[in-house]
Design a protein around this motif. Sequence first.
Motif, PDB file in Angstrom:
ATOM      1  N   LYS A  81       0.828  -1.199   0.000  1.00  0.00           N
ATOM      2  CA  LYS A  81       0.000   0.000   0.000  1.00  0.00           C
ATOM      3  C   LYS A  81       0.866   1.253   0.000  1.00  0.00           C
ATOM      4  CE  LYS A  81      -3.939  -2.112   2.386  1.00  0.00           C
ATOM      5  NZ  LYS A  81      -4.811  -2.017   1.195  1.00  0.00           N
ATOM      6  N   LYS A  82       0.277   2.329  -0.457  1.00  0.00           N
ATOM      7  CA  LYS A  82       0.965   3.615  -0.470  1.00  0.00           C
ATOM      8  C   LYS A  82       1.482   3.939   0.939  1.00  0.00           C
ATOM      9  CE  LYS A  82       0.238   8.517  -1.532  1.00  0.00           C
ATOM     10  NZ  LYS A  82      -0.741   9.528  -2.024  1.00  0.00           N
ATOM     11  N   GLY A  83       2.758   4.282   1.016  1.00  0.00           N
ATOM     12  CA  GLY A  83       3.366   4.602   2.302  1.00  0.00           C
ATOM     13  C   GLY A  83       4.159   3.467   2.924  1.00  0.00           C
ATOM     14  N   ASP A  84       4.004   2.237   2.380  1.00  0.00           N
ATOM     15  CA  ASP A  84       4.786   1.107   2.883  1.00  0.00           C
ATOM     16  C   ASP A  84       6.267   1.326   2.598  1.00  0.00           C
ATOM     17  OD1 ASP A  84       2.476  -0.110   3.677  1.00  0.00           O
ATOM     18  OD2 ASP A  84       2.460  -1.628   2.093  1.00  0.00           O
ATOM     19  N   ILE A  85       7.107   0.768   3.459  1.00  0.00           N
ATOM     20  CA  ILE A  85       8.548   0.774   3.249  1.00  0.00           C
ATOM     21  C   ILE A  85       8.988  -0.672   3.058  1.00  0.00           C
ATOM     22  CG2 ILE A  85      10.810   1.358   4.191  1.00  0.00           C
ATOM     23  CD1 ILE A  85       9.121   3.787   3.527  1.00  0.00           C
ATOM     24  N   VAL A  86       9.717  -0.928   1.967  1.00  0.00           N
ATOM     25  CA  VAL A  86      10.138  -2.285   1.625  1.00  0.00           C
ATOM     26  C   VAL A  86      11.657  -2.360   1.647  1.00  0.00           C
ATOM     27  CG1 VAL A  86      10.107  -4.069  -0.152  1.00  0.00           C
ATOM     28  CG2 VAL A  86       8.083  -2.642   0.208  1.00  0.00           C
ATOM     29  N   PHE A  87      12.168  -3.409   2.282  1.00  0.00           N
ATOM     30  CA  PHE A  87      13.616  -3.621   2.363  1.00  0.00           C
ATOM     31  C   PHE A  87      14.007  -4.711   1.370  1.00  0.00           C
ATOM     32  CE2 PHE A  87      12.251  -1.719   6.260  1.00  0.00           C
ATOM     33  CZ  PHE A  87      13.280  -0.870   6.640  1.00  0.00           C
ATOM     34  N   LEU A  88      14.925  -4.375   0.469  1.00  0.00           N
ATOM     35  CA  LEU A  88      15.407  -5.292  -0.566  1.00  0.00           C
ATOM     36  C   LEU A  88      16.924  -5.354  -0.482  1.00  0.00           C
ATOM     37  CD1 LEU A  88      13.394  -3.778  -3.569  1.00  0.00           C
ATOM     38  CD2 LEU A  88      12.704  -5.752  -2.208  1.00  0.00           C
ATOM     39  N   ILE A 121       7.037   2.975  -1.189  1.00  0.00           N
ATOM     40  CA  ILE A 121       5.929   2.611  -2.076  1.00  0.00           C
ATOM     41  C   ILE A 121       4.973   3.795  -2.171  1.00  0.00           C
ATOM     42  CG2 ILE A 121       4.050   0.987  -2.486  1.00  0.00           C
ATOM     43  CD1 ILE A 121       6.863  -0.235  -2.647  1.00  0.00           C
ATOM     44  N   LEU A 122       4.712   4.242  -3.402  1.00  0.00           N
ATOM     45  CA  LEU A 122       3.867   5.414  -3.617  1.00  0.00           C
ATOM     46  C   LEU A 122       2.468   5.064  -4.114  1.00  0.00           C
ATOM     47  CD1 LEU A 122       6.365   7.949  -5.223  1.00  0.00           C
ATOM     48  CD2 LEU A 122       5.860   7.531  -2.815  1.00  0.00           C
ATOM     49  N   ASP A 123       2.266   3.799  -4.539  1.00  0.00           N
ATOM     50  CA  ASP A 123       0.954   3.399  -5.059  1.00  0.00           C
ATOM     51  C   ASP A 123       0.603   2.005  -4.551  1.00  0.00           C
ATOM     52  OD1 ASP A 123       0.471   5.648  -7.041  1.00  0.00           O
ATOM     53  OD2 ASP A 123       2.390   4.870  -7.776  1.00  0.00           O
ATOM     54  N   ASP A 124      -0.710   1.762  -4.345  1.00  0.00           N
ATOM     55  CA  ASP A 124      -1.173   0.433  -3.973  1.00  0.00           C
ATOM     56  C   ASP A 124      -0.861  -0.549  -5.099  1.00  0.00           C
ATOM     57  OD1 ASP A 124      -2.144   1.720  -1.783  1.00  0.00           O
ATOM     58  OD2 ASP A 124      -4.271   1.381  -2.222  1.00  0.00           O
ATOM     59  N   GLN A 125      -0.383  -1.756  -4.717  1.00  0.00           N
ATOM     60  CA  GLN A 125       0.007  -2.745  -5.726  1.00  0.00           C
ATOM     61  C   GLN A 125      -0.302  -4.161  -5.234  1.00  0.00           C
ATOM     62  OE1 GLN A 125       4.160  -1.903  -7.179  1.00  0.00           O
ATOM     63  NE2 GLN A 125       3.960  -0.134  -5.831  1.00  0.00           N
ATOM     64  N   ASN A 126      -0.727  -5.011  -6.177  1.00  0.00           N
ATOM     65  CA  ASN A 126      -0.952  -6.415  -5.871  1.00  0.00           C
ATOM     66  C   ASN A 126       0.398  -7.099  -5.702  1.00  0.00           C
ATOM     67  OD1 ASN A 126      -1.360  -9.330  -6.316  1.00  0.00           O
ATOM     68  ND2 ASN A 126      -3.459  -8.745  -6.809  1.00  0.00           N
ATOM     69  N   GLY A 184       8.819   0.699  -6.731  1.00  0.00           N
ATOM     70  CA  GLY A 184       9.012   1.622  -5.622  1.00  0.00           C
ATOM     71  C   GLY A 184      10.122   2.592  -5.960  1.00  0.00           C
ATOM     72  N   TYR A 185      10.467   3.413  -4.993  1.00  0.00           N
ATOM     73  CA  TYR A 185      11.493   4.434  -5.214  1.00  0.00           C
ATOM     74  C   TYR A 185      12.519   4.376  -4.097  1.00  0.00           C
ATOM     75  CZ  TYR A 185       8.271   6.066  -8.729  1.00  0.00           C
ATOM     76  OH  TYR A 185       7.455   6.125  -9.836  1.00  0.00           O
ATOM     77  N   ASN A 186      13.776   4.350  -4.497  1.00  0.00           N
ATOM     78  CA  ASN A 186      14.888   4.280  -3.553  1.00  0.00           C
ATOM     79  C   ASN A 186      14.785   5.440  -2.568  1.00  0.00           C
ATOM     80  OD1 ASN A 186      17.422   4.304  -2.251  1.00  0.00           O
ATOM     81  ND2 ASN A 186      18.381   3.313  -4.019  1.00  0.00           N
ATOM     82  N   CYS A 187      14.741   5.115  -1.285  1.00  0.00           N
ATOM     83  CA  CYS A 187      14.593   6.157  -0.278  1.00  0.00           C
ATOM     84  C   CYS A 187      15.811   7.086  -0.217  1.00  0.00           C
ATOM     85  CB  CYS A 187      14.361   5.525   1.096  1.00  0.00           C
ATOM     86  SG  CYS A 187      12.746   4.727   1.268  1.00  0.00           S
ATOM     87  N   CYS A 188      16.948   6.625  -0.758  1.00  0.00           N
ATOM     88  CA  CYS A 188      18.170   7.446  -0.705  1.00  0.00           C
ATOM     89  C   CYS A 188      18.241   8.451  -1.850  1.00  0.00           C
ATOM     90  CB  CYS A 188      19.411   6.561  -0.712  1.00  0.00           C
ATOM     91  SG  CYS A 188      19.585   5.531   0.754  1.00  0.00           S
TER      92      CYS A 188
END
Length: 258
Positions: free
Chosen positions: A17-24, A31-36, A43-47
């Motif tokens: 969901k929008k606002g989630d933070i994902v660690f890869l 995450i800027l948009d809801d996604q299945n 997503g977009y690199n936080c750095c």
Amino acid sequence: MFETRQIPAPDAINGLKKGDIVFLGTYVVDILDDQNIRGKLTGYNCCDGDEIHFKWTDIEQVTRNGITIAENPGKPPKLLHMEDAIHTMVDDLKKDNRWPGILDYVHIASENYVFKSEDVSMDFKVFYGGSEGIYTDLYLIDFSCSEEKKIRAATIKTLYEDDGAYRTMAMLGANLVLAFSKWAKTNNDLLIREGYGLIHYSSDGKRTYTRFLREKEHKDEAIKEASKIIFSENREVHADLIDFKTLRIIKVFDLRKE
């Protein structure tokens, strides 16, 4: 293991969901948009803000509003074998000073036996040897099949043959049966390694009961059946569908959020 509600694996959640933070790995992604979760994830690199494309299999952790909602569980716990049980039982008796000093040897039988069900118990038999000594045989009783199975688990011998030695070997058998019951109870969730289970939790995350779906052979069948059960209850439900082979949560049900 599942006494309290666990954090699910990434594939157990419905999506990002929008606002989630994902660690890869070395990347932290916003995450800027809801996604299945099954789709092409972006997503977009936080750095540096660069766009990053990834799959759910790349995800190590997901946080939502600062709370971890999914994480890679790593390798599933190993299957438990007969020798795991016997070694722990013997160690427990030794720690409690209940291991007799008259013993000649302990032989573990059926060491390749793998526990896959909690429907097991242990029994023992004490008898004089044909030529010398007294023996205590331990037997595992497996109730998980259509017919009860009795499997020799271990043989313990003493060279002593007096009445006191017989009583000692009988007491040893009883103590080992009690030690096995303790071991099985402690490792209950690790013993069940076949089928699926729908584990229900109270609103504060404490385990209440498990409904087993042993007749379901495939993940999709289990999810479909679990969904039918959950939504037929028509009440607030907190439950997780567990694949006992991997001990992973494969579907999260929380009707407060759906």
